[in-house]
Scaffold this motif. Structure first.
Motif, PDB file in Angstrom:
ATOM      1  N   LEU A   1      95.051  42.359  32.104  1.00  0.00           N
ATOM      2  CA  LEU A   1      96.003  41.338  31.652  1.00  0.00           C
ATOM      3  C   LEU A   1      96.789  41.887  30.489  1.00  0.00           C
ATOM      4  CD1 LEU A   1      94.160  38.763  29.414  1.00  0.00           C
ATOM      5  CD2 LEU A   1      92.937  40.590  30.552  1.00  0.00           C
ATOM      6  N   GLN A   2      98.027  41.467  30.415  1.00  0.00           N
ATOM      7  CA  GLN A   2      98.838  41.825  29.246  1.00  0.00           C
ATOM      8  C   GLN A   2      99.203  40.550  28.503  1.00  0.00           C
ATOM      9  OE1 GLN A   2     101.861  44.807  30.081  1.00  0.00           O
ATOM     10  NE2 GLN A   2     100.453  45.932  31.393  1.00  0.00           N
ATOM     11  N   CYS A   3     100.250  39.863  28.935  1.00  0.00           N
ATOM     12  CA  CYS A   3     100.562  38.611  28.234  1.00  0.00           C
ATOM     13  C   CYS A   3      99.538  37.542  28.544  1.00  0.00           C
ATOM     14  CB  CYS A   3     101.970  38.130  28.583  1.00  0.00           C
ATOM     15  SG  CYS A   3     102.095  37.311  30.193  1.00  0.00           S
ATOM     16  N   GLY A   4      98.842  37.688  29.662  1.00  0.00           N
ATOM     17  CA  GLY A   4      97.777  36.754  29.982  1.00  0.00           C
ATOM     18  C   GLY A   4      98.241  35.439  30.574  1.00  0.00           C
ATOM     19  N   TYR A   5      99.531  35.311  30.831  1.00  0.00           N
ATOM     20  CA  TYR A   5     100.019  34.017  31.308  1.00  0.00           C
ATOM     21  C   TYR A   5      99.653  33.780  32.770  1.00  0.00           C
ATOM     22  CZ  TYR A   5     102.927  29.889  31.380  1.00  0.00           C
ATOM     23  OH  TYR A   5     103.349  28.595  31.461  1.00  0.00           O
ATOM     24  N   CYS A   6      99.708  34.830  33.578  1.00  0.00           N
ATOM     25  CA  CYS A   6      99.356  34.694  34.986  1.00  0.00           C
ATOM     26  C   CYS A   6      97.849  34.657  35.185  1.00  0.00           C
ATOM     27  CB  CYS A   6      99.918  35.883  35.772  1.00  0.00           C
ATOM     28  SG  CYS A   6      99.100  37.436  35.331  1.00  0.00           S
TER      29      CYS A   6
ATOM     30  N   ILE B   1     106.575  35.299  33.686  1.00  0.00           N
ATOM     31  CA  ILE B   1     105.937  34.183  34.387  1.00  0.00           C
ATOM     32  C   ILE B   1     105.947  32.930  33.507  1.00  0.00           C
ATOM     33  CG2 ILE B   1     103.897  33.433  35.680  1.00  0.00           C
ATOM     34  CD1 ILE B   1     105.490  35.781  36.930  1.00  0.00           C
TER      35      ILE B   1
ATOM     36  N   CYS C   1     102.417  38.604  38.891  1.00  0.00           N
ATOM     37  CA  CYS C   1     102.217  39.047  37.520  1.00  0.00           C
ATOM     38  C   CYS C   1     103.405  39.923  37.198  1.00  0.00           C
ATOM     39  CB  CYS C   1     100.920  39.839  37.387  1.00  0.00           C
ATOM     40  SG  CYS C   1     100.773  40.607  35.754  1.00  0.00           S
ATOM     41  N   ARG C   2     104.062  39.640  36.114  1.00  0.00           N
ATOM     42  CA  ARG C   2     105.254  40.401  35.784  1.00  0.00           C
ATOM     43  C   ARG C   2     104.931  41.542  34.814  1.00  0.00           C
ATOM     44  NH1 ARG C   2     109.960  41.712  38.201  1.00  0.00           N
ATOM     45  NH2 ARG C   2     111.825  41.048  37.071  1.00  0.00           N
ATOM     46  N   CYS C   3     103.719  41.554  34.268  1.00  0.00           N
ATOM     47  CA  CYS C   3     103.417  42.542  33.221  1.00  0.00           C
ATOM     48  C   CYS C   3     102.681  43.777  33.712  1.00  0.00           C
ATOM     49  CB  CYS C   3     102.551  41.921  32.130  1.00  0.00           C
ATOM     50  SG  CYS C   3     103.297  40.564  31.239  1.00  0.00           S
ATOM     51  N   THR C   4     101.687  43.595  34.571  1.00  0.00           N
ATOM     52  CA  THR C   4     100.701  44.670  34.756  1.00  0.00           C
ATOM     53  C   THR C   4     100.996  45.623  35.896  1.00  0.00           C
ATOM     54  OG1 THR C   4      99.408  43.368  36.320  1.00  0.00           O
ATOM     55  CG2 THR C   4      98.844  43.138  33.990  1.00  0.00           C
TER      56      THR C   4
HETATM   57  S1  FES Z   1      99.828  39.548  32.365  1.00  0.00           S
HETATM   58 FE1  FES Z   1     101.812  38.788  31.944  1.00  0.00          FE
HETATM   59  S2  FES Z   1     102.324  37.892  33.835  1.00  0.00           S
HETATM   60 FE2  FES Z   1     100.467  38.828  34.279  1.00  0.00          FE
END
Ligand code: FES
Ligand SMILES: Cc1cc2nc3c(=O)[nH]c(=O)nc-3n(C[C@H](O)[C@H](O)[C@H](O)COP(=O)(O)OP(=O)(O)OC[C@H]3O[C@@H](n4cnc5c(N)ncnc54)[C@H](O)[C@@H]3O)c2cc1C
Ligand code: FES
Lengths: 292, 780, 160
Positions: free
Chosen positions: C102-107, B199, C139-142
């Protein structure tokens, strides 16, 4: 992805907005919800010289009854409001059923019905519904106003009968007649995406349970939203059994000319249009009978 | 050790910053006098550059500089080969790496031609429209088979047949296996991966401090140490003059480890030349061309079996699309080649691939890194075999599993880490059994499916097994230091993109040093905090850096005990470390806080013994002797609408073995995310190029990332077969979730629609309703 | 083309700001770069990812699809306004942490703002409604599961 420069005017009155549009014509765009216009500006696919923000014109928002069997919706009415208005479902069941398919809550918080119709995306849900229901649209300019039948409004992909100086100010729709049932169905790759194909249909039953009136509209089945006239007509006077519904679905498949895109070939769109028409007609019939 | 943080579902340390909007991402860096870069990119896939006129752009207000390849002078050079080809005999490899700004020729849509530096990104984009470029289009090379023909245009004029590489690896005699086989199946398979689409797109900010003679670069990279080293070399600086920071990074998934992207070469150079900070943030449109992707392979594969379903051998010949350049060497196709063998005994294997240059964006690893492709081929071959031989899909797999007493198990071919592909440990039977139990396999096939079918529901089950080589070398390091305030700081050289390293590393240290996880501050991805390292790739962060952290923490623990023993004048064995203090067991009141001890370790006055190191700190490195092999099985139940071909995932289970688990919460998050990407790959995401090399769906409206409505609820279970290759026993987990989704999905859809009995096979990924209609629609 | 600017007054997280903005400045850029409220993230600038979601006059909207000039006289809440500080998290933020949402927390900021508005309107949602409300945020991570868990938990806690 940043928009090219433009002038911005927040219109304080309808008149001001119309005057500006008259003065600048094609160079100027109205800014309503911005949910179609701003993405294309960010991609620089569209570079208007002037944006006339009509969001302050709150008088253009809202729904009101008009006579016994018609309703008018102001161009600036947001989908969010229609979604939450309990008056909508009983009188405009197609609109009610289609709304959750249009984008996502955050987008419907901004999207206006006028912007959605003026944008005239053939894959859009609402144009097909307005067309299926035989609605009409009121356009206004400094020169005056005129009503345009939905059948004349959508002239091509992303183009309408609006003149460069005109604003769409209102839509008028017939409300659901008694002994009627409606159904909106679409197939989209993901929830909220534009439809691969969508079908809006309305059936009214006669006293004797036969079909008194049928209206079938389709989105993403051609360059413009489509009213399936022959298929609709084929149902009138009939019993609405599997055979009649099958015939109507086949007529829809025969009469449409779907554009095809990377998510669905023409053939698949045509196939889906048949499947959905049959399903939607069956559901509408079922609903009409329940209402009966 | 007193408290046990290792293995516990500890909440993450990094979250409060991220949740309150206080975490620093690259685009959040704001510096006075900053300029903003925008790149003019080729709009055709293949062309000779006739001329570029930037004069109008230079003249535009707010524009500070405009550069083409010519302006870069001697600085212009093709990028480095990041991963050289492994030492495999007889290999062909033609190295052609990307350039900072295209010179003579453009080789894919989106290749940068010109950079504009202006007072805002808006103005920089305005100026792009002022640039006049004359391109003479050439035929685009887009089809892998046609690319190899003599008649094809050449992506690189001097590379005949567009062959980027050709590699053959084998073990045993496939010909003999085939001759001995009861049954041989050969098929063509296509597997196309996609765009990683974090993202957060890529970005870079570079700032040159002329007074300090120092360059600082904030970059969304997964490999800050390599970035620093490379930049220093390119710019003629010493490594100490360059500081690379990978701050919070919004998802990586592989392509953010690529080096050097053209923007990474140009932006720091421009910052230094103009003596002003420069920022470039990739926009979503650019991301579809400017960030590497992973794409397609076409496999012609053959499997030879006995009547009872035992594999005798596999032969595979495949083509791999490497895009316009191949800076990442052979990692992706080698992974496909190796991972194809899966958890099975494959006595003979003969695999040849040709990597092909095409006029499309560059291919480098994206989560799974080619493993998907191989797993798809072998799992589908086995499914077809099961059908032909009338065997149960689970049973045929069970019959071929490598037995638990056969480890370490050597597959005798060379893996991406240059070492023979050897599985360190594993126990595959229980994994599959557990997955079958969780999905209710027997019950589903015997009761549920017939029952639901009778009601008109087209439901099917799919399952797939896989192994994944993870945690490869070379090495990582870590520094652990007790601060005077009692907190512990940990620094490593890897970057982190959401994997929770701030917490999992803290858990490791917490157990060694008896401190609260919240009192451990982990720094990753800042080359001024830690000098050495390789990066976050190949599911290796936790394994390699985690073990380095553990080693460093162990040394600090010894230092603590030694110093405390001197302090209390007791034996080290009498001491206990807990709750941030060292105390003498059984003597109340005899305790000293770690912070106080740290102060003692750095005396202000007085003499210390010769050889004493100040502080309670240690830096240690860890390099595993080989990759650790994780494994697992996925199973799903789908329902397919036989008329619209919409597919609904009704149930999804994962059983995963990645050795010892540091944090089950973080681990299941990794798996969920991987599965979601796998689902995207299987049914939603597809990069659609036309024959001119134009991408037809370069937007998130048309490149379909799964949303919360497409990703189902998942059940995850773990089995633990610790890795003998590292003291913590851990194996990597970052990519596993994404790897086996495709074959399980294809199998489930086939099952739901009863396709195998009608002679229809789904031997390609991605699928879509449209594709299912084409393949299976006739049978309504 | 001349660049004309507009003087705007906008209240963000309760603080009124007076600024002069170019007509084309996106609201997302204005928040991030003019007001230095960089918690609002940008992921696509075409309305699909939802990372830029803020609460505009009480409603969740895409800040990349509005111009700063349109915010004149309006009131906005961003992720920075959700809690007093990072040590006193809003129940939604706390639940996201507790459930590893959350992982990367960007979204995450976009998701928090969308879910805040959603829970204000729908205090007791089931999983299906949560997933639908979440479907405008990528969200691409979770894989979303832990986010759904978090929203459920937050709703329970907020209802008390
Ligand atoms: S936590 Fe990485 S895009 Fe949602
Ligand atoms: C992610 C995403 C998903 C979407 N999914 C769907 C979907 O599934 N179905 C769907 O139908 N739409 C979808 N949309 C589009 C959305 O519904 C738009 O909001 C709508 O099409 C336009 O309405 P608006 O009020 O935002 O108009 P704007 O974007 O403001 O305007 C659109 C066009 O109409 C003109 N215009 C606006 N108002 C008037 C007026 N009163 N008179 C004359 N011209 C006017 C504008 O000048 C402009 O050219 C999606 C959008 C996004 C970002
Ligand atoms: S940045 Fe606004 S929706 Fe993606």
């Amino acid at each position: 992805m940043k928009p090219a420069p433009f002038r911005y005017v927040a219109a304080r009155a309808l008149d001001e907005a119309l005057q500006l549009k008259a003065a600048h014509g094609e160079e100027a765009r109205f800014l309503a919800g911005g949910q179609s216009l701003v993405p294309t500006m960010n991609f620089r696919l569209s570079q208007p010289a002037l944006l006339i923000d009509i969001n302050p014109l709150t008088e253009l928002a809202g729904m009101r009854k008009c006579g016994l069997d018609r309703v008018r919706i102001g161009a600036l009415t947001r989908y969010r409001e229609l979604e939450r208005d309990p008056a909508v479902a009983p009188i405009l069941p197609l609109v009610d059923e289609a709304l959750p398919h249009i984008a996502h809550p955050q987008i419907r918080n901004r999207t206006t019905i006028g912007g959605n119709l003026a944008h005239a995306d053939p894959a859009s849900e609402m144009p097909a519904i307005i067309l299926a229901l035989g609605g009409r649209l009121r356009a206004q300019s400094v020169k005056g106003e005129r009503w345009i039948a939905a059948a004349d409004f959508f002239t091509g992909a992303l183009s309408t009968a609006l003149e460069p100086d005109e604003m769409l100010v209102e839509v008028e729709l017939p409300t659901a007649p008694s002994r009627s049932g409606a159904c909106f169905m679409e197939m989209a790759r993901r929830h909220g995406d534009f439809a691969l194909v969508g079908v809006a249909c309305m059936l009214r039953l006669d006293e004797d349970g036969r079909c008194g009136e049928a209206r079938i509209g389709l989105c993403n089945a051609g360059d413009t939203p489509m009213f399936a006239a022959q298929a609709s007509q084929s149902l009138v006077g009939g019993k609405l059994g599997a055979a009649e519904i099958g015939t109507a679905a086949a007529l829809v498949q025969r009469d449409i000319d779907p554009p095809g895109n990377i998510h669905a070939s023409k053939e698949f769109q045509r196939h889906l249009a048949g499947v959905l028409t049959a399903r939607a007609l069956a559901a509408a019939n079922e609903r009409a009978r329940r209402a009966h | 050790m007193v408290t046990r943080n290792f293995g516990a579902p500890i909440r993450r340390n990094e979250d409060s910053r991220l949740l309150s909007g206080q975490a620093l991402f690259v685009d959040d860096v704001e510096l006075p006098g900053m300029l903003y870069a925008a790149f003019l990119r080729s709009n055709v896939a293949h062309a000779v550059i006739r001329s570029i006129d930037v004069s109008a752009a230079r003249a535009r207000g707010g524009v500070v500089a405009v550069y083409t390849a010519a302006d870069l002078g001697d600085y212009w050079a093709p990028g480095p080969l990041l991963v050289p080809p492994p030492p495999i005999p007889g290999i062909t490899f033609n190295q052609r790496t990307q350039v900072p700004l295209a010179k003579h020729k453009v080789r894919h849509v989106g290749e940068p031609l010109v950079v504009v530096l202006a007072q805002s990104r808006y103005l920089a984009e305005d100026a792009l429209a002022d640039i006049a470029v004359e391109l003479d289009p050439l035929p685009a090379v887009t089809d892998l088979e046609q690319a190899l023909s003599d008649a094809s245009a050449r992506v690189h004029d001097d590379v005949h047949g567009n062959v980027a590489a050709r590699v053959r690896q084998s073990r045993g005699s496939y010909a003999a296996a085939r001759a001995a086989a009861d049954h041989v199946i050969s098929r063509r398979f296509r597997y196309d991966h996609g765009a990683s689409s974090p993202i957060e797109t890529r970005g870079i900010v570079a700032s040159w401090d002329a007074r300090a003679d120092q360059l600082t670069v904030w970059d969304t990279t997964q490999a800050p140490v390599f970035l620093r080293n490379g930049l220093a070399a390119m710019l003629g600086l010493s490594e100490r003059q360059v500081r690379a920071i990978a701050p919070f990074v919004g998802g990586g998934f592989g392509p953010k480890i690529m080096l050097f992207y053209p923007e990474e070469v140009v932006v720091p150079w421009a910052a230094k030349k103009l003596n002003r900070p420069v920022k470039w943030i990739e926009d979503r449109l650019e991301h579809f061309f400017a960030t590497t992707q992973e794409r397609g392979q076409t496999h012609d594969a053959e499997i030879a079996l006995t009547r009872d379903g035992r594999i005798l051998g596999i032969r595979d010949v495949f083509l791999h699309d490497t895009g316009a350049y191949n800076p990442y060497g052979l990692t992706v196709p080698i992974n496909s080649q190796c991972t194809l063998l899966g958890p099975y005994v494959v006595p003979s294997y003969d695999s040849t691939f040709t990597a092909v240059f095409t006029n499309k964006p560059i291919v480098t690893p994206y989560r799974g890194a080619g493993r998907q492709h191989g797993v798809f081929v072998v799992e589908r071959l086995i499914d077809i075999a099961a059908h032909d031989l009338k065997l149960d899909r689970a049973e045929i797999r069970r019959r071929n599993f490598i037995p638990p007493d056969a480890f370490p198990y050597n597959n005798e071919i060379i893996y991406q880490d240059f070492a023979p592909l050897s599985y360190d440990s594993g126990n595959y039977g229980p994994i599959l059994d557990k997955a079958l139990e969780m999905i209710g396999y027997e019950h589903f096939l015997k009761e549920e499916q017939p029952h639901l079918r009778a009601q008109g529901h087209h439901v099917g089950v799919g399952l797939a097994c896989y192994v994944e080589g993870t945690g490869i070398g070379p090495y990582e390091g870590a520094k652990v230091q007790v601060q005077a305030n009692g907190k512990v700081s940990v620094a490593t050289g890897i970057g982190t993109q959401g994997q929770g390293h701030f917490t999992s590393f803290a858990q490791i240290v917490a157990d060694q040093l008896g401190v609260d996880v919240r009192d451990i501050d982990v720094v990753t991805g800042d080359t001024d905090q830690f000098y050495w390292g390789a990066g976050t790739f190949a599911s290796r962060g936790a394994v390699v850096a985690g073990n380095a952290v553990n080693e460093a923490a162990k040394v600090v623990r010894r230092k603590i005990l030694k110093l405390a023993a001197e302090h209390f004048e007791c034996a080290e064995d009498d001491l206990e470390i807990a709750e941030g203090a060292v105390s003498v067991v059984g003597v109340p009141g005899q305790a000293i806080k770690l912070g106080a001890l740290a102060l003692k370790a750095n005396p202000m006055r007085g003499a210390v013994r010769p050889g004493t190191e100040p502080g309670l700190e240690s830096t240690q490195y860890f390099g595993p002797p080989g990759g650790a092999t994780a494994s697992g099985a996925h199973a799903m139940i789908v329902e397919v609408d036989p008329q619209t071909f919409m597919v609904k995932l009704r149930k999804y289970v994962i059983v995963h073995d990645c050795g010892t688990v540091i944090n089950p919460l973080i681990l299941s998050g990794q798996i969920h995310g991987g599965v979601a990407q796998g689902i995207g790959n299987a049914f939603y995401e597809q990069l659609v190029f036309d024959e001119d090399g134009q991408l037809l769906n370069a937007s998130l409206a048309d490149y379909l990332l799964p949303t919360a409505l497409e990703v189902p609820h998942m059940e995850v279970a773990h089995t633990e077969t610790p890795s003998p290759l590292n003291p913590l026993g851990i194996k990597g987990a970052g990519e596993a979730g994404a790897i086996p989704v495709g074959p399980a999905f294809a199998q489930a859809v086939e099952d739901a629609l009863g396709l195998p009995d009608r002679g229809i096979e789904l031997n390609e990924i991605p699928l879509s309703p449209n594709r299912l209609f084409e393949l299976a629609g006739k049978l309504r | 083309m001349h660049t004309e600017t507009h003087a705007i007054t906008v209240t963000v997280n309760g603080t009124p700001y007076r600024r002069s903005v170019e007509a084309r400045t996106l609201l997302s850029d204005f928040l991030r770069h003019d007001l230095l409220l960089a918690g609002t993230h940008i992921g696509c600038e075409h309305g699909v990812c939802g990372a830029c979601t803020v609460i505009f006059d009480g409603l969740a909207v895409r800040s990349c699809l509005m111009f700063a000039a349109q915010a004149d006289g309006h009131s906005i809440v961003t992720v920075e306004g959700l809690a007093a500080d990072r040590h006193h998290l809003h129940p939604l933020q706390q639940a996201m942490r507790d459930c590893h949402g959350l992982q990367c927390g960007y979204c995450t900021p976009g998701i928090l703002m969308t879910m805040k508005a959603f829970l204000d309107e729908t205090p007791a949602p089931d999983e299906a409604r949560i997933r639908e409300a979440l479907s405008g945020n990528l969200c691409r991570c979770t894989g979303y599961q832990h986010i759904v868990d978090a929203v459920k938990l937050a709703a329970d806690r907020m209802r008390g």
